[in-house]
Design a protein around this motif. Structure first.
Motif, PDB file in Angstrom:
ATOM      1  N   ARG A 117       1.076  -1.281  -0.015  1.00 26.92           N
ATOM      2  CA  ARG A 117      -0.028  -0.236   0.247  1.00 26.92           C
ATOM      3  C   ARG A 117       0.623   1.482   0.214  1.00 26.92           C
ATOM      4  N   TRP A 139      -7.749  -3.388  -2.022  1.00 25.34           N
ATOM      5  CA  TRP A 139      -6.893  -3.424  -1.655  1.00 25.34           C
ATOM      6  C   TRP A 139      -7.808  -3.975  -0.010  1.00 25.34           C
ATOM      7  N   LEU A 143      -7.889  -8.343   0.992  1.00 27.68           N
ATOM      8  CA  LEU A 143      -6.529  -7.877   1.504  1.00 27.68           C
ATOM      9  C   LEU A 143      -6.917  -8.064   3.651  1.00 27.68           C
ATOM     10  N   ASN A 209      -0.271  -5.380   3.300  1.00 23.79           N
ATOM     11  CA  ASN A 209      -1.070  -4.421   3.602  1.00 23.79           C
ATOM     12  C   ASN A 209      -0.874  -2.998   4.406  1.00 23.79           C
TER      13      ASN A 209
END
Length: 321
Positions: A117, A139, A143, A209
């Motif tokens: 990220r 994302w 995730l 993440n």
């Protein structure tokens, strides 16, 4: 041989590249830092040379003519002999623990591509904010609350339509060599090609993440992101270079070409809204020609995913015939 090479193309960025280099060298890792000056007319090289006097792992390549960031990155890539490679931008800020967070995970999992990220800094005096919704939603959806995960592209092809930035990915150099991975020589959107090539050739990747880099959108400074004059038309070369991936690999075309059509439609719509008025007719002509690879079978496949984009793509293809 260094563990990782950090490649930084630079052009007339003297006011910011010092901060960028500071952020990179704060990563206490075995790094080779390659700055490629793309024929700057300011004192970018002088700033880099000052850092070279203190940090022996920084080297500077000078270009005699301005060729664009894709060519600059490819030039540096030819010299890379490290295990991993990160293509950073000269006006962005690498997180202090970025390299030491990613590389042990890549070592232990054996993946060729890792993505992480990022944050966005929109003014000099604010706290960096979240990435744009198009990326954040993907994302978050894939995730969830996991710190990291091995992602199979067949199960999360939506990662292909995340914004095609190169600086939130670390890639194994042997993978780059074996797949003939490179940047487009287009001056705009040159990073579409390596984005799609990395994910599709890898097939699986490590997703971390955590925000590990900050993209700076500098008010008042010209950046490719906000360029909508004649130079923006080079995007069609970048798209054509990426189309070749599908022409050369039947598996890629069978699995991911509809996703690429959806991505392209979104990109063209975004540019069409902002390109200079006197260029719109030419832009639409180029757009029509760019759909020459779009077949009736492709229409059917895209229609099952998004009827509106399928119909819009069909209309664009036939608008200048």
């Amino acid at each position: 041989m260094a563990k990782i090479s950090i490649v930084i193309p630079a052009y007339n960025i003297a006011s910011l590249i010092g901060q960028t280099l500071e952020s990179v060298v704060r990563n206490k890792a075995d790094m080779d830092i390659i700055v490629v000056d793309d024929a700057s007319t300011d004192n970018t090289c002088e700033v880099v040379e000052q850092y070279m006097q203190v940090h022996q792992n920084i080297r500077l390549l000078r270009s005699e003519t301005n060729t664009g960031p894709g060519v600059a990155r490819n030039r540096a890539l030819a010299l890379v002999d490290s295990e991993y490679c990160l293509f950073h931008d000269a006006d962005d800020l690498l997180g202090e623990d970025a390299v030491n967070t990613v590389l042990p995970l890549m070592d232990s999992t054996g993946v060729d591509v890792a993505a992480f990220r990022y944050s966005v800094l929109r003014t000099a005096d604010e706290i960096p904010g979240e990435m744009p919704p198009v990326d954040k939603n993907i994302w978050d959806g894939v995730l969830g609350d996991r710190e990291s995960a091995i992602v199979e592209l067949d199960e999360a092809a939506q990662f292909l339509v995340t914004i095609n930035y190169p600086w939130n990915k670390i890639i194994r150099t042997s993978f780059i060599r074996s797949t003939n991975w490179q940047f487009s020589t287009a001056r705009i959107n040159e990073d579409i090609l390596p984005h799609w090539a990395a994910y599709m050739n890898a097939g699986r990747f490590l997703a971390i993440n955590t925000s590990l880099t900050t993209h700076r959108l500098v008010p008042g400074r010209e950046q490719h992101t906000n360029t909508f004059d004649e130079r923006r038309l080079e995007m069609f070369k970048a798209l054509e270079d990426t189309e070749k991936l599908f022409a050369e690999n039947r598996i890629f075309r069978a699995k991911y070409y509809p996703v690429f059509v959806i991505f392209k439609a979104g990109l063209l719509e975004w540019v069409n809204r902002q390109i200079r008025q006197d260029l719109r007719s030419l832009f639409r002509e180029y757009a029509s020609y760019s759909y020459r690879h779009f077949t009736d079978e492709d229409f059917d496949r895209v229609y099952r995913i998004n009827p509106g984009i399928a119909l819009g793509s069909y209309r664009t293809k036939h608008s200048h015939r």
